[in-house]
Write a protein that holds these residues in place. Sequence first.
Motif, short mmCIF file in Angstrom:
data_model
loop_
_atom_site.label_atom_id
_atom_site.label_comp_id
_atom_site.label_asym_id
_atom_site.label_seq_id
_atom_site.Cartn_x
_atom_site.Cartn_y
_atom_site.Cartn_z
N TRP A 1 0.82 -1.21 0.00
CA TRP A 1 0.00 0.00 0.00
C TRP A 1 0.86 1.27 0.00
CZ3 TRP A 1 -3.35 -2.64 4.13
CH2 TRP A 1 -4.37 -3.35 3.51
N ASP B 1 0.84 4.16 -2.82
CA ASP B 1 0.63 5.57 -2.50
C ASP B 1 1.73 6.46 -3.08
OD1 ASP B 1 -1.68 5.07 -1.10
OD2 ASP B 1 -0.70 5.06 0.87
N GLN C 1 -5.57 10.96 -4.88
CA GLN C 1 -5.91 9.75 -4.15
C GLN C 1 -7.14 9.05 -4.71
OE1 GLN C 1 -6.25 10.94 -0.07
NE2 GLN C 1 -4.06 10.71 0.31
N SER D 1 -6.11 7.21 -7.85
CA SER D 1 -5.28 6.08 -7.43
C SER D 1 -6.15 4.94 -6.90
CB SER D 1 -4.28 6.53 -6.37
OG SER D 1 -3.47 5.46 -5.96
#
Length: 64
Positions: free
Chosen positions: A27, A31, A39, A42
Motif C-alpha cells: 500500500w 501511495d 488519491q 489512485s
Amino acid sequence: MPKRFFITVLSAFAFAFAFVLFWRGTWLLADIFLFPKNQVLSALISLLAGLIILWFSGLWKKLV
C-alpha cells in the motif's frame, strides 16, 4: 501436545505479522508511485486493476 499447540499458535502469529507487513509495504508503494497527488484516481485504478485480476483468474465467478 502443548508443545505442538504452542508451535502452531506461534506460527500463526508469525504468518499474520508477515502478511500485514507485506500489505503495508504494498500500500505504501502504491501511495508513492500510483498517482500520488490524486488519491481518488489512485483508488479507482487500484480497484479496477484488482477486479480485472479477479476476473481473469476466474475468481470473479466464485464471488458472484
